[in-house]
Design an enzyme around this catalytic site. Structure first.
Site, mmCIF file in Angstrom:
data_model
loop_
_atom_site.group_PDB
_atom_site.id
_atom_site.type_symbol
_atom_site.label_atom_id
_atom_site.label_comp_id
_atom_site.label_asym_id
_atom_site.label_seq_id
_atom_site.Cartn_x
_atom_site.Cartn_y
_atom_site.Cartn_z
ATOM 1 C CE LYS A 111 11.681 28.714 -17.584
ATOM 2 N NZ LYS A 111 10.704 28.169 -16.609
HETATM 3 C C1 PLP Z 1 9.827 28.990 -15.883
HETATM 4 C C2 PLP Z 1 8.563 28.366 -15.384
HETATM 5 C C3 PLP Z 1 7.485 29.163 -14.897
HETATM 6 C C4 PLP Z 1 7.553 30.666 -14.788
HETATM 7 O O1 PLP Z 1 7.578 31.320 -16.027
HETATM 8 P P1 PLP Z 1 8.060 32.844 -16.134
HETATM 9 O O2 PLP Z 1 8.103 33.151 -17.585
HETATM 10 O O3 PLP Z 1 9.408 32.910 -15.466
HETATM 11 O O4 PLP Z 1 7.046 33.668 -15.399
HETATM 12 C C5 PLP Z 1 6.336 28.502 -14.506
HETATM 13 N N1 PLP Z 1 6.238 27.139 -14.532
HETATM 14 C C6 PLP Z 1 7.240 26.356 -14.987
HETATM 15 C C7 PLP Z 1 7.073 24.882 -14.992
HETATM 16 C C8 PLP Z 1 8.445 26.940 -15.439
HETATM 17 O O5 PLP Z 1 9.444 26.141 -15.871
#
Ligand code: PLP
Length: 462
Positions: A111
């Site tokens: 993120k």
């Molecule tokens: C948020 C997250 C996801 C999922 O991503 P999306 O964009 O919501 O599909 C997968 N792995 C981790 C470690 C995350 O923090």
């Protein structure tokens, strides 16, 4: 570039307005009016670029009209200076696996790629408009810290993040509460994540409060988050193909809110040679059921060892639905209406085949996730975090797939230790967290208490 709503109820807006709006005012999601097309010569050229140069090329047409080339260059440079790897999102080999490491940002999860950019972008747009913004959000752990790191120290932004007191992992709690910048306000509520979400929703619905305090959100429906994530699909393809446009890539994406994988879909629509997108979920499998059956219907949410994917209704799914129904906003409104009334959406057989032409899907159990961490470690010594392991497992039948690694394994040490008996070495950002000074208000889980706290806190900001 102008942006429209999936539900057709918003006059087209520019990039800056789209970013500040977040959720479209008609309840839909914002999308570019047209998708920039990348030809073969450009693909070849892009294959040799650094991550930062590529980011400017990919984002350029999307921000045109609102952000100058010099501003974009500066935004990209500053946003990725916080990453600890010089390639930002390196593609590495683990035995025979191709792993796209997205976790070299300050909170050790993917993120950061989007939120480091969004934080700087917000600050730039606020400066141009001479405005302030108060970001408010609830977190179950991961998004909160990435959002805090995205805006810490920004003079025109205050951020309030609610997390459930003693119900996030100690590392996650410390990642948030050890950030001591004056504009960062951690609130531990005496309640659950759902209480936090409810309070945030109530505050956003209090329109007088929302206006007076110019509240903004950083959740994954913000277009700028998708935009920043498109970049690494092009980057990974360039690394694996060397610019040979006949080489198509398959990506395996651990999925929750459909944000990351939708960025891959956008890359494909722009012209990136993509063979397939593998949609990997844990046992919270609404999306994999949809790909297989054409029915989108929520079930109960289960807690798993890949908690950032413990999601049933995926907030970005509507963006894909818009393209699936032939870019017809009235059809999107109808289907989202069905979701509201009947709790389910069903697409036609022809549409289901269209989905299957691009996406493969798999739901991976807890046992399989741990088995994959073990297997990969045995085979190559590489340690997968549980989210990444879900994606690797889902790609079993696609030996050349590029697997997106969404978190550093040290961030989910318990699950990793359970699977292989040892822990991954922590990156510098995760070390010494327990010894650091913290700041956090512990408050009752009700709306008035939170509102009062925000008012008091913001009294001294102009
Ligand atoms: C948020 C997250 C996801 C999922 O991503 P999306 O964009 O919501 O599909 C997968 N792995 C981790 C470690 C995350 O923090």
């Amino acid at each position: 570039m102008r942006y429209i709503s999936t539900r057709g109820g918003v006059e087209p807006v520019g990039f800056a307005d789209a970013v500040m709006m977040g959720l479209a005012t008609d309840g839909g999601l914002l999308l570019p009016e047209s998708i920039p097309q990348v030809d073969e010569a450009t693909l070849k050229r892009w294959a040799g670029l650094s991550f930062q140069d590529l980011a400017r090329e990919v984002m350029g047409p999307y921000v045109k009209g609102d952000i100058s080339e010099a501003e974009l260059r500066d935004l990209v440079e500053r946003s990725y200076a916080s990453f600890s790897h010089d390639q930002i999102t390196p593609l590495v080999k683990a035995g025979s696996l191709n792993i796209l490491e997205l976790f070299h940002g300050p909170t050790a999860a993917f993120k950061d790629v989007a939120l480091q950019f969004l934080g700087n972008l917000f600050e730039l747009l606020l400066e141009k408009r001479d405005q302030r913004l108060n970001i408010l959000g609830a977190t179950s752990g991961d998004t909160g810290s990435a959002a805090i790191y995205g805006v810490r120290g920004q003079p025109r932004i205050d951020i309030f993040i609610l997390h459930p007191y003693k119900r996030v992992s100690p590392i996650q709690e410390r990642q948030m509460t050890t950030v001591l910048d004056e504009n960062v306000h951690n609130i531990a509520i005496e309640g659950t994540f759902d209480d936090g979400q409810r309070i945030v929703k109530e505050l956003f619905n209090d329109l007088a409060f929302k206006r007076e305090y110019t509240l903004g959100a950083v959740n994954s429906i913000n277009w700028a988050r998708i935009l920043a994530q498109i970049v690494y699909y092009f980057y990974a393809w360039g690394r694996i193909s060397g610019g040979d446009v006949l080489q198509k890539a398959t990506f395996s994406v651990p999925t929750g809110n459909f944000g990351d994988i939708f960025a891959g879909y956008m890359a494909m629509r722009m012209g990136l040679p993509v063979e397939r997108l593998i949609l990997a979920t844990n046992r919270n499998d609404i999306l994999s059921r949809f790909v297989k059956s054409g029915v989108y219907q929520a079930a109960d949410v289960h807690a798993t060892i890949s908690p950032s994917m413990d999601i049933q209704v995926s907030s970005n799914f509507e963006r894909y639905l818009y393209f699936l129904v032939g870019e017809d906003p009235s059809r999107v409104r109808e289907l989202m209406g069905d979701m509201g009334e009947k709790g389910r959406i069903e697409i036609s057989e022809a549409q289901r085949q269209e989905v299957a032409r691009i996406f493969s899907a798999a739901a991976v159990s807890e046992e399989e996730t741990k088995a994959q961490i073990h297997e990969t470690h045995e085979a190559s010594g590489y340690i997968l975090d549980p989210h990444t392991a879900v994606g690797v497992r889902a790609a079993r039948d696609f030996p050349n797939a590029i697997c997106l690694a969404t978190a550093h394994p040290a961030k989910f040490a318990d699950a990793v230790r359970d699977a292989i008996g040892i822990e991954a070495e922590a990156p510098p950002s995760l070390r010494n967290l327990m010894e650091k000074e913290t700041r956090c208000a512990v408050l009752k889980a009700d709306r008035e208490t939170i509102q009062e706290f925000m008012r008091e806190t913001l009294k001294n900001t102009a």
